[in-house]
Write a protein that holds these residues in place. Structure first.
Motif, PDB file in Angstrom:
ATOM      1  N   GLN A  16       0.780  -1.062   0.285  1.00 10.11           N
ATOM      2  CA  GLN A  16      -0.219  -0.080  -0.249  1.00 10.11           C
ATOM      3  C   GLN A  16       1.001   1.024  -0.237  1.00 10.11           C
ATOM      4  O   GLN A  16       1.636   1.806   0.743  1.00 10.11           O
ATOM      5  N   PHE A  60      -1.883   7.057  -3.526  1.00 15.78           N
ATOM      6  CA  PHE A  60      -1.191   6.205  -5.441  1.00 15.78           C
ATOM      7  C   PHE A  60      -2.023   5.388  -4.399  1.00 15.78           C
ATOM      8  O   PHE A  60      -3.016   5.057  -5.768  1.00 15.78           O
ATOM      9  N   GLY A  61      -1.634   4.050  -4.373  1.00 11.17           N
ATOM     10  CA  GLY A  61      -3.214   2.915  -4.667  1.00 11.17           C
ATOM     11  C   GLY A  61      -2.138   1.555  -4.135  1.00 11.17           C
ATOM     12  O   GLY A  61      -1.274   1.749  -3.753  1.00 11.17           O
ATOM     13  N   PHE A  82      -4.900  -4.025  -8.664  1.00 11.90           N
ATOM     14  CA  PHE A  82      -4.857  -2.444  -8.402  1.00 11.90           C
ATOM     15  C   PHE A  82      -5.495  -1.983  -7.796  1.00 11.90           C
ATOM     16  O   PHE A  82      -6.568  -1.507  -9.042  1.00 11.90           O
ATOM     17  N   THR A  83      -5.589  -1.179  -7.144  1.00  9.59           N
ATOM     18  CA  THR A  83      -6.566  -0.220  -6.580  1.00  9.59           C
ATOM     19  C   THR A  83      -6.168   1.196  -6.047  1.00  9.59           C
ATOM     20  O   THR A  83      -5.192   1.607  -5.025  1.00  9.59           O
ATOM     21  N   ALA A  84      -6.917   2.476  -7.329  1.00 10.47           N
ATOM     22  CA  ALA A  84      -6.459   3.736  -7.146  1.00 10.47           C
ATOM     23  C   ALA A  84      -6.788   4.210  -5.044  1.00 10.47           C
ATOM     24  O   ALA A  84      -7.744   3.482  -5.391  1.00 10.47           O
ATOM     25  N   GLY A  85      -6.119   4.964  -5.266  1.00  9.89           N
ATOM     26  CA  GLY A  85      -5.918   5.344  -4.008  1.00  9.89           C
ATOM     27  C   GLY A  85      -6.912   6.547  -4.037  1.00  9.89           C
ATOM     28  O   GLY A  85      -6.541   7.529  -4.754  1.00  9.89           O
ATOM     29  N   LYS A  86      -7.265   7.405  -2.909  1.00  4.62           N
ATOM     30  CA  LYS A  86      -7.912   8.813  -3.665  1.00  4.62           C
ATOM     31  C   LYS A  86      -7.436   9.514  -3.751  1.00  4.62           C
ATOM     32  O   LYS A  86      -8.012  10.442  -4.716  1.00  4.62           O
ATOM     33  N   PHE A 134      -4.355   9.925  -5.729  1.00  9.58           N
ATOM     34  CA  PHE A 134      -4.962   9.439  -7.283  1.00  9.58           C
ATOM     35  C   PHE A 134      -5.720   9.212  -7.949  1.00  9.58           C
ATOM     36  O   PHE A 134      -6.014  10.259  -9.032  1.00  9.58           O
ATOM     37  N   LYS A 135      -7.070   9.332  -6.936  1.00  5.53           N
ATOM     38  CA  LYS A 135      -8.062   9.116  -8.177  1.00  5.53           C
ATOM     39  C   LYS A 135      -8.378  10.697  -8.282  1.00  5.53           C
ATOM     40  O   LYS A 135      -8.976  10.798  -9.168  1.00  5.53           O
TER      41      LYS A 135
END
Length: 92
Positions: free
Chosen positions: A43, A47-48, A79-83, A85-86
């Motif tokens: 994590q 970023f993600g 891959f889960t993008a972080g807040k 980054f979004k």
């Protein structure tokens, strides 16, 4: 942006040499791969997150012939993008 552009940007932002930035960047994929392969999540705040997931076995179709084929179960990389980054992507 290619790898050399990224190395230049990292070196400029951190105030380190380009050689050190390149060495650090080269070590990153191997480290993430080794950690995720063990089943852990990597994590990077803002970023993600990289993790593993599971795909169940299923029946698919061959697009050429239409014949049914068995698709085996498999592990996959997520891959889960972080807040942050979004938000940055959506703001542009």
């Amino acid at each position: 942006m290619n790898k050399q552009d990224l190395v230049d940007a990292i070196a400029a932002q951190t105030g380190t040499s380009k050689a050190l930035a390149a060495e650090t960047l080269d070590a990153l994929p191997g480290t993430i791969t080794a950690t995720v392969t063990k089943g852990d999540t990597v994590q990077l705040i803002g970023f993600g997150a990289f993790s593993t997931g599971a795909r169940v076995a299923r029946v698919g179709r061959n697009p050429s012939t239409g014949a049914e084929i068995q698709i085996p179960a498999a592990k996959t990389v997520k891959f889960t993008a972080g807040k942050a980054f979004k938000d940055a992507v959506n703001a542009s």
